[in-house]
Write a protein that holds these residues in place. Structure first.
Motif, short mmCIF file in Angstrom:
data_model
loop_
_atom_site.label_atom_id
_atom_site.label_comp_id
_atom_site.label_asym_id
_atom_site.label_seq_id
_atom_site.Cartn_x
_atom_site.Cartn_y
_atom_site.Cartn_z
N TYR A 182 0.81 -1.21 0.00
CA TYR A 182 0.00 0.00 0.00
C TYR A 182 0.85 1.27 0.00
N SER A 183 2.02 1.23 0.58
CA SER A 183 2.93 2.38 0.51
C SER A 183 3.35 2.63 -0.94
N ASN A 184 3.66 1.56 -1.64
CA ASN A 184 4.04 1.69 -3.06
C ASN A 184 2.87 2.18 -3.90
N LYS A 185 1.66 1.72 -3.58
CA LYS A 185 0.48 2.21 -4.32
C LYS A 185 0.25 3.69 -4.06
N LEU A 186 0.44 4.12 -2.82
CA LEU A 186 0.29 5.53 -2.48
C LEU A 186 1.32 6.36 -3.25
N ASP A 187 2.57 5.91 -3.27
CA ASP A 187 3.61 6.63 -3.98
C ASP A 187 3.29 6.69 -5.48
N ALA A 188 2.80 5.59 -6.03
CA ALA A 188 2.45 5.58 -7.46
C ALA A 188 1.31 6.56 -7.75
N ALA A 189 0.32 6.61 -6.85
CA ALA A 189 -0.79 7.55 -7.04
C ALA A 189 -0.30 8.99 -6.98
N LEU A 190 0.60 9.26 -6.05
CA LEU A 190 1.15 10.61 -5.97
C LEU A 190 1.97 10.96 -7.21
N CYS A 249 -0.17 12.04 -9.99
CA CYS A 249 -0.71 13.39 -9.78
C CYS A 249 0.38 14.46 -9.85
N GLY A 250 1.59 14.06 -10.13
CA GLY A 250 2.67 15.02 -10.30
C GLY A 250 3.48 15.29 -9.05
N PHE A 251 3.24 14.58 -7.98
CA PHE A 251 4.02 14.75 -6.74
C PHE A 251 5.07 13.65 -6.68
N ARG A 252 6.33 14.02 -6.82
CA ARG A 252 7.42 13.03 -6.84
C ARG A 252 8.21 13.11 -5.54
N LEU A 253 7.52 12.93 -4.44
CA LEU A 253 8.16 13.04 -3.13
C LEU A 253 9.20 11.95 -2.91
N SER A 254 8.98 10.77 -3.45
CA SER A 254 9.93 9.68 -3.22
C SER A 254 11.28 9.95 -3.88
N ASN A 255 11.35 10.96 -4.77
CA ASN A 255 12.63 11.35 -5.36
C ASN A 255 13.50 12.11 -4.35
N TYR A 256 12.86 12.63 -3.28
CA TYR A 256 13.57 13.50 -2.34
C TYR A 256 13.70 12.94 -0.93
N VAL A 257 13.10 11.79 -0.67
CA VAL A 257 13.20 11.19 0.67
C VAL A 257 13.76 9.78 0.52
N ALA A 258 14.43 9.33 1.59
CA ALA A 258 15.07 8.01 1.55
C ALA A 258 14.03 6.88 1.62
N LYS A 259 13.00 7.06 2.44
CA LYS A 259 12.00 5.99 2.62
C LYS A 259 10.61 6.59 2.49
N ILE A 260 9.77 5.93 1.74
CA ILE A 260 8.41 6.46 1.57
C ILE A 260 7.53 6.14 2.78
N THR A 261 8.05 5.34 3.72
CA THR A 261 7.28 5.06 4.93
C THR A 261 7.81 5.87 6.12
N GLY A 262 8.78 6.73 5.89
CA GLY A 262 9.40 7.50 6.97
C GLY A 262 8.63 8.77 7.32
N SER A 307 9.69 11.94 7.27
CA SER A 307 9.86 13.07 6.36
C SER A 307 8.92 12.97 5.16
N TYR A 308 8.62 11.77 4.72
CA TYR A 308 7.68 11.56 3.59
C TYR A 308 6.28 11.96 4.05
N ARG A 309 5.90 11.56 5.24
CA ARG A 309 4.56 11.83 5.73
C ARG A 309 4.37 13.33 6.01
N LYS A 310 5.45 14.04 6.38
CA LYS A 310 5.35 15.45 6.66
C LYS A 310 5.28 16.28 5.39
N ALA A 311 5.81 15.76 4.30
CA ALA A 311 5.93 16.53 3.05
C ALA A 311 4.60 16.84 2.42
#
Length: 171
Positions: free
Chosen positions: A141-149, A152-165, A167-171
């Motif tokens: 589900y974390s990967n699905k969330l990242d794919a959905a983002l 939509c044009g939000f590439r947060l996983s390009n700027y954080v080490a872990k998408i479950t961390g 910093s990802y949730r705060k972004a």
């Protein structure tokens, strides 16, 4: 070898269990078909104990044997037997006579049981599998969330080490 053994053969299926109890002289003492619900399993166990069964063998069919094993494990010695091995033994056998054949093989010491861990170990394995499954779900589900983002044009996983961390949730 105890010559006065009373053994049982169980042919376990998804919705029924065939029981054959055999005495030391290879005479059939009792045969019956049971359902797989808990009250029926308890009745089967009581019938086996009432007739002096001290050993039982059953074919390891998928996971259908587990509730049967749980019900019988404290009342007698159980052997879980690979169906492939039972079918390889010489002798005439049909679907109707499976339980009788298993009892006869057990009585003659022709079969050996598969390894079945103690109930505590089985419970720990179930817990470990459940934790592993939940971890897989979190990752999925974390990967699905990242794919959905991403869509939509939000590439947060390009700027954080872990998408479950954090910093990802705060972004």
């Amino acid at each position: 070898m105890n010559r006065n053994r009373t053994v049982a053969g169980l042919d376990v299926h998804k919705d029924s269990i065939y029981l054959c109890i055999m005495g030391h002289d290879e005479a059939i003492i009792f045969e019956k078909t049971y359902g797989v619900l808990t009250p029926e399993l308890r009745q089967m166990c009581n019938d086996m104990v009432d007739r002096g069964v001290t050993e039982a063998a059953m074919e390891s069919t998928a996971v259908y044997w587990v509730p049967v094993g749980n019900e019988l494990c404290e009342s007698m010695e159980l052997k879980l037997v690979n169906p492939y091995f039972i079918k390889q033994l010489p002798g005439r056998k049909s679907d109707v006579k499976d339980a009788q054949w298993i009892a006869e093989c057990l009585l003659k010491n022709l079969i050996k049981g598969s390894f079945v861990p103690e109930p505590t170990v089985q419970d720990m394995r179930k817990l470990n599998r459940r934790i592993f499954d939940l971890q897989e779900d979190v990752t999925y589900y974390s990967n699905k969330l990242d794919a959905a983002l991403h869509r939509c044009g939000f590439r947060l996983s390009n700027y954080v080490a872990k998408i479950t961390g954090k910093s990802y949730r705060k972004a």
